[in-house]
Design a protein around this motif. Structure first.
Motif, PDB file in Angstrom:
ATOM      1  N   ILE A 175      31.941  43.360  43.102  1.00 16.22           N
ATOM      2  CA  ILE A 175      32.425  44.475  43.928  1.00 16.22           C
ATOM      3  C   ILE A 175      33.235  45.441  43.083  1.00 16.22           C
ATOM      4  CG2 ILE A 175      33.968  45.074  45.833  1.00 16.22           C
ATOM      5  CD1 ILE A 175      33.133  42.410  47.155  1.00 16.22           C
ATOM      6  N   ALA A 176      34.096  44.902  42.226  1.00 20.54           N
ATOM      7  CA  ALA A 176      34.935  45.750  41.377  1.00 20.54           C
ATOM      8  C   ALA A 176      34.069  46.595  40.445  1.00 20.54           C
ATOM      9  CB  ALA A 176      35.897  44.878  40.563  1.00 20.54           C
ATOM     10  N   TRP A 177      33.062  45.975  39.857  1.00 22.33           N
ATOM     11  CA  TRP A 177      32.174  46.702  38.950  1.00 22.33           C
ATOM     12  C   TRP A 177      31.441  47.814  39.689  1.00 22.33           C
ATOM     13  CZ3 TRP A 177      26.651  46.503  39.011  1.00 22.33           C
ATOM     14  CH2 TRP A 177      26.044  47.206  37.970  1.00 22.33           C
ATOM     15  N   LYS A 231      41.681  46.209  39.731  1.00 27.73           N
ATOM     16  CA  LYS A 231      42.753  46.609  38.809  1.00 27.73           C
ATOM     17  C   LYS A 231      42.350  46.337  37.364  1.00 27.73           C
ATOM     18  CE  LYS A 231      46.914  45.949  41.681  1.00 27.73           C
ATOM     19  NZ  LYS A 231      48.139  45.123  41.847  1.00 27.73           N
ATOM     20  N   SER A 232      41.758  45.165  37.147  1.00 31.15           N
ATOM     21  CA  SER A 232      41.385  44.784  35.785  1.00 31.15           C
ATOM     22  C   SER A 232      40.282  45.676  35.221  1.00 31.15           C
ATOM     23  CB  SER A 232      40.935  43.318  35.750  1.00 31.15           C
ATOM     24  OG  SER A 232      39.709  43.146  36.454  1.00 31.15           O
ATOM     25  N   LYS A 233      39.518  46.328  36.097  1.00 35.61           N
ATOM     26  CA  LYS A 233      38.456  47.234  35.644  1.00 35.61           C
ATOM     27  C   LYS A 233      38.994  48.614  35.301  1.00 35.61           C
ATOM     28  CE  LYS A 233      35.143  44.245  36.392  1.00 35.61           C
ATOM     29  NZ  LYS A 233      34.446  43.588  35.281  1.00 35.61           N
ATOM     30  N   GLY A 234      40.282  48.839  35.538  1.00 37.95           N
ATOM     31  CA  GLY A 234      40.890  50.109  35.158  1.00 37.95           C
ATOM     32  C   GLY A 234      40.863  51.178  36.229  1.00 37.95           C
ATOM     33  N   MET A 235      40.662  50.791  37.476  1.00 31.48           N
ATOM     34  CA  MET A 235      40.699  51.767  38.567  1.00 31.48           C
ATOM     35  C   MET A 235      42.074  52.424  38.638  1.00 31.48           C
ATOM     36  SD  MET A 235      38.958  53.113  41.149  1.00 31.48           S
ATOM     37  CE  MET A 235      37.669  51.991  41.709  1.00 31.48           C
ATOM     38  N   VAL A 267      39.631  40.667  45.187  1.00 31.24           N
ATOM     39  CA  VAL A 267      38.868  41.879  44.891  1.00 31.24           C
ATOM     40  C   VAL A 267      39.765  42.948  44.275  1.00 31.24           C
ATOM     41  CG1 VAL A 267      37.621  43.812  45.943  1.00 31.24           C
ATOM     42  CG2 VAL A 267      37.068  41.473  46.604  1.00 31.24           C
ATOM     43  N   ILE A 268      40.953  43.149  44.847  1.00 29.30           N
ATOM     44  CA  ILE A 268      41.867  44.165  44.326  1.00 29.30           C
ATOM     45  C   ILE A 268      42.308  43.839  42.905  1.00 29.30           C
ATOM     46  CG2 ILE A 268      44.183  45.148  44.580  1.00 29.30           C
ATOM     47  CD1 ILE A 268      42.159  46.363  46.454  1.00 29.30           C
ATOM     48  N   GLN A 269      42.562  42.575  42.637  1.00 23.59           N
ATOM     49  CA  GLN A 269      42.942  42.188  41.277  1.00 23.59           C
ATOM     50  C   GLN A 269      41.814  42.457  40.282  1.00 23.59           C
ATOM     51  OE1 GLN A 269      44.163  38.123  41.924  1.00 23.59           O
ATOM     52  NE2 GLN A 269      46.306  38.680  42.273  1.00 23.59           N
TER      53      GLN A 269
END
Length: 583
Positions: A213-215, A273-277, A268-270
């Motif tokens: 989801i983050a990606w 965050k790690s993806k640089g959003m 999901v939020i973490q």
């Protein structure tokens, strides 16, 4: 992971039918492939068949809470899962389930062997699919059942060590394919995981879904959307993306993420965050989720009247949300933080977390707007906005932030006065709340009290039924020397201001006028000392008690003003003449 890698992995576990699923996505031939262990139907669906079948069964019948596999051979194994009893056969079950193989071996080879399975992921509904797989029937895999079935396969130890193409490998392949390719399917997987949280974490399903989801949230939508079933979803998300871009906010994915349970949402939020959003987008997403969550909760003014377990869950939820907030400046709004503080106080969350939140809001006051302080109440008899929560934060600011010599205290003074002016018309706003906030800031927080007087006057106008004592208490912070000339004149003519306050202002005006005239050498009938005596006696004895006397004194002040003006004109003429003489 690419589609090519997934395809290669599928082939390794003897699931050649994935070719058909990929062909469907690209619009190629949709006819069934030749015999295979998996074939596709609609997008996000798959059918699996075991490679080798130990026993041919005619049907699986249900009678109340009992399931019977009908074959030519009598049942010799009963497995109890929850309230359901499955009347099965040892051979097909132990040949594919290492867990059952071990239990049957331990209990011996007697007829009518009974085994109870506790805590099977997915329960009886998922075990029914396992039974079908073991007996050679086709098993429909969907986004809604793939995760429980995958966990159940691990629980029952259905690995390829027992039989090539066993349930673990086949469910793993379809699960990976869904997580990679389908936005909608990923959320369906997470929804199905809510009742099997421990297994989901242990088998990394939650982590894989969250990272997917983050990606996707950080990537162009076209890069991951696929399949006929996602056509409408794709169109909807594309519309959201276009709208978001026009508004300068990349929030097309908020609504889907906000449907997640708190523990899944945190994961999901973490990952995001790690993806640089950007931190402000992450903060907006948390606010969106919180608004949706709060809309499902009914708060009581004093205490949340719910079961202890529900109270605890809600308390933990709000604490987790506060900890999850991005720490970057301006990543969340002051209004949202005030809302969290309000809910936190109602929920009686950890005091350290509350202090941390209050400190963060206090540091934001210097850059806030009045609208940022508007946090609504919901009780019929409450004021429209929660003034107490604002007073609490302002008092925190005065107690702790001012000690660090912050340079923008006047900005906070303007903010508070503007807020008081905005809420002054609220009929349900009581005197104590208004006065507490007005007096929360020290005197040095304002250049002058004109704005404070304006808010006070609006409050008096909106609350005509106040007693004289209440009106005096709400006006007691008005000081003559802290108001402009225009404001002082307005006070002396304002019938809403208590008589005691008006009298004081008129007398002080007389004193000031007398001082000015005395300094200019006027022969006015009352000396400076006499005026001061009159003021002291009047204020001390309360002899001035009517509006008529106030008007008379006001006329005297006007007369003194005219005389003072004449004196000033005369003084200027004398100064000009003196200059001419010296020349």
């Amino acid at each position: 992971m690419t589609v090519g890698v997934l395809k290669e992995k599928m082939n390794r576990v003897q699931i050649p039918g994935l070719d058909k699923a990929i062909a469907e996505r690209k619009g190629f031939d949709r006819e069934s492939h030749a015999k295979g262990s998996v074939y596709g139907g609609k997008h996000n669906q798959c059918v699996i068949l075991p490679g080798n079948v130990s026993m041919v069964a005619e049907a699986l019948e249900r009678r109340n809470q009992n399931w019977f596999v009908r074959t030519k051979v009598a049942n010799n194994l009963i497995i109890q899962v929850g309230d359901s009893n499955f009347h099965l056969h040892k051979l097909p079950m132990v040949s594919k389930c290492g867990y059952l193989n071990r239990l049957v071996f331990q209990k011996g080879n007697g007829a009518g062997l009974s085994i109870q399975i506790d805590n099977l992921p997915g329960g009886a509904k998922t075990f029914e699919l396992v039974v079908k797989f073991c007996y050679g029937w086709k098993v429909d895999l969907t986004a809604a059942n793939i995760a429980p079935l995958y966990c159940a396969a691990h629980f029952l130890q259905m690995s390829d060590d027992l039989q090539q193409g066993n349930l673990i490998s086949k469910t793993e392949t379809f699960l990976s394919f869904l997580i990679f390719s389908s936005w909608k399917g990923t959320f369906q997987i997470l929804k199905s995981c809510e009742s099997i949280s421990l297994w989901v974490k242990e088998l990394q399903i939650l982590k894989r879904c969250s990272e997917s989801i983050a990606w996707k949230a950080c990537t162009n939508l076209q890069a991951f959307s696929s399949g006929e079933d996602d056509t409408q979803l794709l169109k909807s998300l594309e519309d959201n993306m276009q709208k978001s871009k026009s508004e300068g906010v990349d929030n097309w994915w908020f609504e889907n993420v906000s449907s997640l349970r708190i523990d899944h949402f945190i994961e999901v939020i973490q990952s995001i965050k790690s993806k640089g959003m950007r931190s402000d987008i992450v903060g907006s997403c948390i606010a969106h989720w919180t608004a949706k969550w709060l809309s499902q909760i009914t708060f009581e003014p004093d205490i949340v009247k719910l079961k202890n377990t529900t109270q605890k869950l809600q308390r933990v939820t709000i604490e987790c949300l506060i900890r999850l907030l991005p720490t970057e400046e301006n990543s969340v709004t002051c209004n949202f933080l005030l809302l969290l503080l309000k809910v936190g106080l109602v929920m009686k969350i950890n005091s350290d977390i509350l202090n941390m939140l209050e400190r963060r809001i206090a540091y934001m006051l210097e850059i806030c707007h009045v609208t940022d302080l508007l946090v609504k109440n919901h009780g019929d008899k409450d004021s429209v906005y929660d003034v107490g929560i604002v007073t609490r934060v302002v008092e925190y600011y005065v107690s702790f932030i001012l000690s660090s010599q912050r340079p923008k205290i006047f900005a906070v003074g303007r903010l508070v006065d503007g807020y008081l002016t905005l809420i002054a018309r609220d009929e349900n706003l009581n005197v104590k709340s208004f006065r507490s906030l007005a007096e929360a800031l020290p005197v040095e927080a304002r250049f002058c009290d004109d704005n404070l007087y304006r808010a006070t006057d609006m409050y008096l106008k909106a609350h005509p039924s106040l007693t004289e004592e209440e009106r005096i208490s709400i006006c007691r912070f008005l000081e003559y020397h802290r108001l402009s000339k225009e404001a002082r004149e307005h006070v002396m003519k304002n019938g809403r201001v208590p008589l005691k306050i008006t009298t004081r202002f008129v007398l002080l005006q007389q004193v000031n006028m007398t001082k000015s005239m005395t300094s200019m050498g006027s022969s006015y009938r009352r000396s400076k000392t006499q005026a001061m005596v009159r003021v002291s006696k009047s204020l001390g004895n309360g002899c001035i008690s009517s509006r008529k006397e106030i008007k008379q004194m006001s006329k005297e002040v006007e007369t003194m003003k005219m005389q003072l003006n004449d004196l000033q004109i005369c003084k200027l003429k004398l100064q000009k003449q003196l200059k001419k003489c010296t020349l």
